[in-house]
Design a protein around this motif. Structure first.
Motif, PDB file in Angstrom:
ATOM      1  N   TRP A 178       6.494  -8.315 -64.441  1.00 13.54           N
ATOM      2  CA  TRP A 178       7.750  -7.582 -64.581  1.00 13.54           C
ATOM      3  C   TRP A 178       8.424  -7.329 -63.249  1.00 13.54           C
ATOM      4  N   GLN A 179       7.667  -7.247 -62.177  1.00  7.55           N
ATOM      5  CA  GLN A 179       8.279  -7.156 -60.854  1.00  7.55           C
ATOM      6  C   GLN A 179       9.023  -8.454 -60.517  1.00  7.55           C
ATOM      7  N   ILE A 180       8.404  -9.588 -60.847  1.00  8.72           N
ATOM      8  CA  ILE A 180       9.063 -10.872 -60.612  1.00  8.72           C
ATOM      9  C   ILE A 180      10.272 -11.014 -61.531  1.00  8.72           C
ATOM     10  N   TRP A 181      10.147 -10.536 -62.771  1.00 13.68           N
ATOM     11  CA  TRP A 181      11.269 -10.536 -63.716  1.00 13.68           C
ATOM     12  C   TRP A 181      12.446  -9.753 -63.131  1.00 13.68           C
ATOM     13  N   ASN A 182      12.181  -8.543 -62.654  1.00 19.39           N
ATOM     14  CA  ASN A 182      13.247  -7.692 -62.120  1.00 19.39           C
ATOM     15  C   ASN A 182      13.922  -8.310 -60.907  1.00 19.39           C
ATOM     16  N   MET A 183      13.136  -8.902 -60.005  1.00 23.10           N
ATOM     17  CA  MET A 183      13.725  -9.447 -58.791  1.00 23.10           C
ATOM     18  C   MET A 183      14.505 -10.735 -59.065  1.00 23.10           C
ATOM     19  N   ALA A 236      23.731  -7.445 -64.211  1.00 24.44           N
ATOM     20  CA  ALA A 236      22.463  -8.142 -63.972  1.00 24.44           C
ATOM     21  C   ALA A 236      22.055  -8.051 -62.510  1.00 24.44           C
ATOM     22  N   VAL A 237      23.018  -8.259 -61.609  1.00 24.95           N
ATOM     23  CA  VAL A 237      22.714  -8.155 -60.182  1.00 24.95           C
ATOM     24  C   VAL A 237      22.379  -6.708 -59.817  1.00 24.95           C
ATOM     25  N   LEU A 238      23.114  -5.760 -60.396  1.00 24.52           N
ATOM     26  CA  LEU A 238      22.837  -4.350 -60.121  1.00 24.52           C
ATOM     27  C   LEU A 238      21.417  -3.988 -60.557  1.00 24.52           C
ATOM     28  N   TRP A 239      20.951  -4.555 -61.680  1.00 25.22           N
ATOM     29  CA  TRP A 239      19.584  -4.320 -62.133  1.00 25.22           C
ATOM     30  C   TRP A 239      18.578  -4.723 -61.056  1.00 25.22           C
ATOM     31  N   THR A 240      18.761  -5.921 -60.480  1.00 24.26           N
ATOM     32  CA  THR A 240      17.850  -6.367 -59.428  1.00 24.26           C
ATOM     33  C   THR A 240      17.944  -5.464 -58.201  1.00 24.26           C
ATOM     34  N   VAL A 241      19.145  -5.076 -57.829  1.00 20.03           N
ATOM     35  CA  VAL A 241      19.324  -4.214 -56.653  1.00 20.03           C
ATOM     36  C   VAL A 241      18.604  -2.883 -56.834  1.00 20.03           C
ATOM     37  N   LEU A 242      18.704  -2.305 -58.033  1.00 21.04           N
ATOM     38  CA  LEU A 242      18.139  -0.970 -58.276  1.00 21.04           C
ATOM     39  C   LEU A 242      16.652  -1.003 -58.602  1.00 21.04           C
ATOM     40  N   ARG A 243      16.171  -2.115 -59.159  1.00 21.96           N
ATOM     41  CA  ARG A 243      14.792  -2.172 -59.637  1.00 21.96           C
ATOM     42  C   ARG A 243      13.833  -2.873 -58.680  1.00 21.96           C
ATOM     43  N   THR A 244      14.297  -3.263 -57.536  1.00 24.23           N
ATOM     44  CA  THR A 244      13.412  -3.901 -56.556  1.00 24.23           C
ATOM     45  C   THR A 244      13.538  -3.205 -55.211  1.00 24.23           C
TER      46      THR A 244
END
Length: 523
Positions: A12-17, A197-205
């Protein structure tokens, strides 16, 4: 910091990034599927559309190394790469909203430049992000996850206008000079998905600090079978030197000008100027970089990019050949599949006929098939590479892709083409993952972004060459038969597969000790 292994990350870390790539692909897919339609609606001549489209590869050629150079040198509260994800997403989302509302052609053309530049600002650091965050044995999984999101985004975004009309009753026609509502709403939805989608990666990694990255690289360098400095070729720029760049510049400038004269006096196709003038421009850039270096300007971005281009690590040079032929083949697919299928399988070149449009619609389905299969097979790439090697998997995928291109010539019905698309989908998934997984381990960590940007040259240059030369080849060598241009693309992909034999995957056997899993830094 003392050398230490790069921690493994959870699924899930790889999923988020990687999740931000879903948004990036939405932008690309909407652009690829609808921009020509927008240009034609606003009055563009069909013959001028390829020239308008040249913005995309040229923008990538310029923007990606620049963004890579600066992202390597960035450290903010958001980290190293994430600021570029976010700012690129904001600009791209704005362009997606504005483009279908363009009142005239030149506004739409300008929006294409802005959209493509913004997408590149977001996309380039994502490749380096995987190299930063994942150990060698997880990089295949990381880039495969990006392949999954690319395939998924391409299928959904490409079908959005159709879904808006057929599922939600949004009109797909409009008065002359006006973009249909189905396209407009597709772009609005795409803008929202891109940003979120990009904001998700920014906030979750979270990102590792420069000091942690140095410690990870020191550990990995100790594990290399060969000398790390020789493998990664992190060669310093010496003030007062630069003769190699000057010589390179003179040669390519002269070659470009000479070939331009040949095209001019031989009355050859105008499209060929893209290649000949491009060679001259490349030469002038190298010449300018050499002169600046001679003057002691070793920190100038132009000097750094030119220097690192001319001193690429050995593995990167080997992979550049593979990339060149792979992407030449892909561009032939995107340009000529519709013409090849309608003429060779459906037996018509009459664009006004119902049969032609039936064939063109089927090509859209075929493209969805190869993108959809790429999204599915992406999850199998890492286990396949673990059982064999990344080199072997990529070579097999390219062989399947090349043979699938050639197989189109022998198909006798539209449904049989699905088999060809499955093979192409396998190749597409691997092209989006394996070269980057192999490349990342051969690069110095402090230049990961810049080298990923330079690596993009070998995606863009074959597209520019294909855009400028395939038309000439098809008309003059193949008597206008597009199917033979597809077969040429298949041959190029087979050459790419053979070139994998010469690639050194230098960090394939690096072990990461006892570390199995960790949380993201800062979590």
């Amino acid at each position: 910091m003392n050398p230490k292994p790069r921690p493994k990350l959870s699924f899930w870390q790889i999923w988020n990034m990687s999740f931000g790539f879903l948004g990036i692909q939405f932008g690309f897919a909407l652009q690829n599927a609808n921009v020509s339609r927008i240009f034609e609606t606003l009055g563009a001549d069909v013959g001028a559309i390829p020239l308008l489209w040249i913005a995309a590869p040229v923008t990538g050629l310029v923007v990606q190394p620049i963004i890579g150079y600066f992202s390597d040198r960035t450290w903010t509260r958001l980290g190293r790469r994430r600021p570029y994800f976010l700012y690129g997403a904001i600009a791209a989302s704005a362009a997606l909203v504005i483009m279908p509302n363009s009142p005239v052609l030149w506004v739409a053309a300008g929006m294409l430049w802005i959209l493509d530049a913004s997408i590149n600002v977001s996309m380039e650091p994502f490749r380096a992000f995987v190299g930063d965050m994942l150990p060698s044995e997880q990089r295949t999984k990381g880039f495969a996850m990006q392949s999954f999101f690319i395939g998924t985004g391409a299928v959904v975004a490409s079908a959005l206008p159709w879904m808006m009309t057929n599922w939600f009753g949004v009109a797909n026609t409009a008065p002359e000079g006006v973009i249909p509502p189905s396209v407009k709403w597709s772009f609005y939805i795409g803008a929202a998905i891109f940003f979120l989608a990009v904001l998700w990666t920014v906030l979750r990694t979270r990102e590792y600090t420069p000091e942690e990255l140095e410690a990870f690289e020191a550990y990995e360098n100790e594990k290399l079978d060969a000398d790390a400095e020789e493998v990664k070729r992190d060669i310093p720029i010496e003030a007062g030197e630069g003769q190699k760049k000057v010589t390179f510049g003179y040669i390519f400038t002269a070659l470009g000008l000479g070939l331009t004269a040949v095209v001019y006096f031989g009355n050859y196709d105008f499209d060929l100027y893209i290649v000949t003038v491009g060679l001259a421009v490349l030469g002038l850039i190298s010449l300018a970089a050499g002169i600046l270096q001679r003057g002691g300007k070793t920190e100038q971005g132009l000097v750094v990019v030119a220097h690192d281009f001319l001193t690429m690590p050995k593995t990167m040079i080997q992979l550049s050949v593979v990339q060149f032929f792979s992407w030449f083949a892909l561009f032939s697919l995107w340009i000529y599949t519709t013409a090849a299928v309608t003429s060779h399988i459906y037996g018509t070149s009459d664009t006004t006929s119902a049969l032609y449009n039936e064939g063109a619609d089927w090509v859209g389905i075929l493209f969805a098939v190869y993108n959809g299969f790429a999204a599915v097979i992406a999850f199998a790439l890492a286990p396949m590479a673990k059982r064999t090697s990344r080199k072997t998997v990529h070579a097999i995928a390219l062989i399947c892709g090349g043979l699938s291109y050639i197989s189109i010539y022998f198909m006798t019905s539209p449904n049989m083409l699905i088999v060809s698309m499955v093979g192409i989908g396998f190749a597409w998934a691997s092209i989006l993952a394996m070269p980057y997984a192999i490349l990342a381990g051969s690069l110095p960590a402090k230049k990961m972004g810049l080298y990923m940007g330079i690596f993009n040259f070998f995606i863009v240059i074959p597209q520019i060459i294909a855009a400028s030369m395939l038309g000439f080849v098809t008309r003059n060598w193949f008597d206008g038969e597009a199917i033979y241009s597809l077969m040429l693309g298949g041959l190029a992909m087979l050459i790419a597969a053979a070139s994998m034999y010469f690639v050194d995957d230098v960090d394939a056997d690096i072990e990461t000790g006892e570390v199995k899993k960790s949380v993201m830094p800062g979590e």
